[in-house]
Scaffold this motif. Structure first.
Motif, PDB file in Angstrom:
ATOM      1  N   GLY A  22       0.978  -1.288  -0.001  1.00 52.96           N
ATOM      2  CA  GLY A  22       0.343  -0.517  -0.092  1.00 52.96           C
ATOM      3  C   GLY A  22       0.669   1.190  -0.319  1.00 52.96           C
ATOM      4  N   ASP A  41      -4.344   1.583  -2.900  1.00 51.45           N
ATOM      5  CA  ASP A  41      -3.730   0.155  -1.864  1.00 51.45           C
ATOM      6  C   ASP A  41      -2.423  -0.876  -3.064  1.00 51.45           C
ATOM      7  OD1 ASP A  41      -6.049   0.486  -0.598  1.00 51.45           O
ATOM      8  OD2 ASP A  41      -7.542  -0.700  -1.239  1.00 51.45           O
ATOM      9  N   ARG A  80      -4.863   7.776  -4.404  1.00 53.67           N
ATOM     10  CA  ARG A  80      -5.945   6.622  -4.403  1.00 53.67           C
ATOM     11  C   ARG A  80      -5.556   5.692  -5.726  1.00 53.67           C
ATOM     12  NH1 ARG A  80     -11.409   8.445  -0.349  1.00 53.67           N
ATOM     13  NH2 ARG A  80      -9.794   9.717   0.522  1.00 53.67           N
ATOM     14  N   THR A  82      -4.741   2.068  -7.244  1.00 53.27           N
ATOM     15  CA  THR A  82      -4.038   0.437  -7.092  1.00 53.27           C
ATOM     16  C   THR A  82      -3.611  -0.148  -7.973  1.00 53.27           C
ATOM     17  OG1 THR A  82      -6.929   0.308  -6.147  1.00 53.27           O
ATOM     18  CG2 THR A  82      -5.484  -1.930  -6.613  1.00 53.27           C
ATOM     19  N   ARG A 128      -2.710  -2.167   2.218  1.00 52.46           N
ATOM     20  CA  ARG A 128      -3.374  -1.122   2.116  1.00 52.46           C
ATOM     21  C   ARG A 128      -3.318   0.021   2.221  1.00 52.46           C
ATOM     22  NH1 ARG A 128      -9.548  -2.118   6.253  1.00 52.46           N
ATOM     23  NH2 ARG A 128      -7.422  -1.976   7.455  1.00 52.46           N
ATOM     24  N   HIS A 132      -6.733   5.361   4.123  1.00 56.07           N
ATOM     25  CA  HIS A 132      -7.639   3.513   4.629  1.00 56.07           C
ATOM     26  C   HIS A 132      -7.724   4.239   6.120  1.00 56.07           C
ATOM     27  CE1 HIS A 132      -9.379   0.819   1.852  1.00 56.07           C
ATOM     28  NE2 HIS A 132      -8.286   1.279   1.334  1.00 56.07           N
TER      29      HIS A 132
END
Length: 339
Positions: A22, A41, A80, A82, A128, A132
């Motif tokens: 992450g 993530d 953010r 991924t 993560r 988060h």
């Protein structure tokens, strides 16, 4: 067991992909002070997946490829984002492949249908990102989760031939010759033991465009259940056949005794094999004159009251249609209803 390109037993080391980390990124943009955490993530690690392929018939491709790996997941990034998942590694295997844990010998899975997919080593989860973990008391968390490691294990692949009928008999009983005349298969044929070192499959063309598959497998010998001769390598190939065709030459001392020896080897290896339907073919019957055949038929009728039997000669093409009719009838009989 191997002959030519036929391989039916291999050991592999499989490793799935590790999950990506992450991200611990903090948002930075002109005129925006303290934008806060926006680390994405990590991606999932790739799986190692076995996939059934009806067009394969051997494990030969693994002879020089014993390490199977999937790729790692990519790390998370800013905004953010991924990370991409690792690429799954699809490993095609023939139908009838049994997968065991090499260390415990426990059966993990069995591949029995085309396109069937089984995850053998699962990819690790991605970690993560730090967004988060933002809370009212921690507006700028500076930590994120690492990715989880993938799985690493040793597995054994065993191929069990898939066929409707399995030929069972001592070496040199005439199994390969029979297969060559009732199907289009071209097995190696010679007058010495263990000519057949690999299973041969042939399709029997029956009436009205119907067909069924017959497997000629290496000849059994006394002690095969204990591993003598070709031992277990032979016996496992008949576990998936729905019907067993016992082939016994007419010139043996006692047809009943030789049949019982074959039956006993199957019983000692796996008693469940005795639950399969059985048919007896008495081969090389063209060697018998009328009087001797009549006498032998009486003995066989008395000894085999519950097992269908047929006198055949592969060389002289005698009794082959009757054998096909008998096998078709047994393969397609209605199962007994239990009260």
């Amino acid at each position: 067991m191997r002959e030519g390109n036929f391989i039916d037993y291999v050991k592999l080391h499989v490793t799935s992909g590790k999950g990506g980390k992450g991200s611990m990124h903090l948002h930075r943009e002109k005129y925006i002070d303290k934008g806060g955490p926006d680390g994405g993530d990590g991606g999932r690690g790739g799986h190692v997946i076995l996939r059934g392929n009806k067009n394969l018939w051997t494990l030969h491709e693994f002879t020089f490829k014993r390490h199977i790996k999937a790729t790692h997941g990519e790390h998370g990034s800013k905004q953010r984002s991924t990370g991409a998942d690792g690429e799954d590694n699809f490993v095609d295997v023939p139908l009838g492949t049994v997968v065991r844990d090499t260390e415990t010998e426990e059966i993990i899975a069995e591949v029995v249908s085309d396109e069937q997919e089984i995850i053998i080593a699962e990819g690790g989860m991605g970690g993560r990102g730090n967004w988060h973990f933002k809370s009212s008391t921690n507006q700028t968390p500076r930590y994120a989760q690492p990715g989880i490691d993938g799985e690493e294990r040793d597995i054994t692949l065993e191929l069990k031939v898939l066929a409707d009928v399995g030929l069972v008999g001592f070496p040199n009983a005439g199994k390969s010759t029979l297969l060559s005349v009732i199907t289009s298969a071209k097995p190696k044929i010679a007058n010495y033991e263990f000519t057949t070192l690999k299973p041969n499959l042939g399709i029997v063309e029956y009436r009205d465009y119907k067909s069924f598959v017959v497997a000629d497998i290496p000849g059994i010998i006394e002690g095969a259940a204990e591993g003598k001769g070709l031992g277990y390598r032979f016996l496992r190939h008949i576990e998936r056949n729905s019907t067993l065709l016992f082939l016994v030459p007419c010139d043996v001392e006692s047809i009943e005794e030789q049949y019982e020896v074959l039956l006993d080897e199957l019983r000692r290896y796996n008693p469940e094999l005795l639950d399969k339907d059985r048919v007896l073919a008495i081969s090389k019957s063209d060697m018998l004159d009328g009087e001797l055949r009549a006498e032998l038929e009486k003995e066989v009728a008395k000894a085999f009251k519950k097992v269908p039997y047929v006198f055949i000669s592969s060389v002289a093409q005698q009794g082959l249609q009757k054998l096909k009719d008998t096998l078709w009838e047994v393969l397609n009989k209605e199962p007994l209803q239990k009260n």
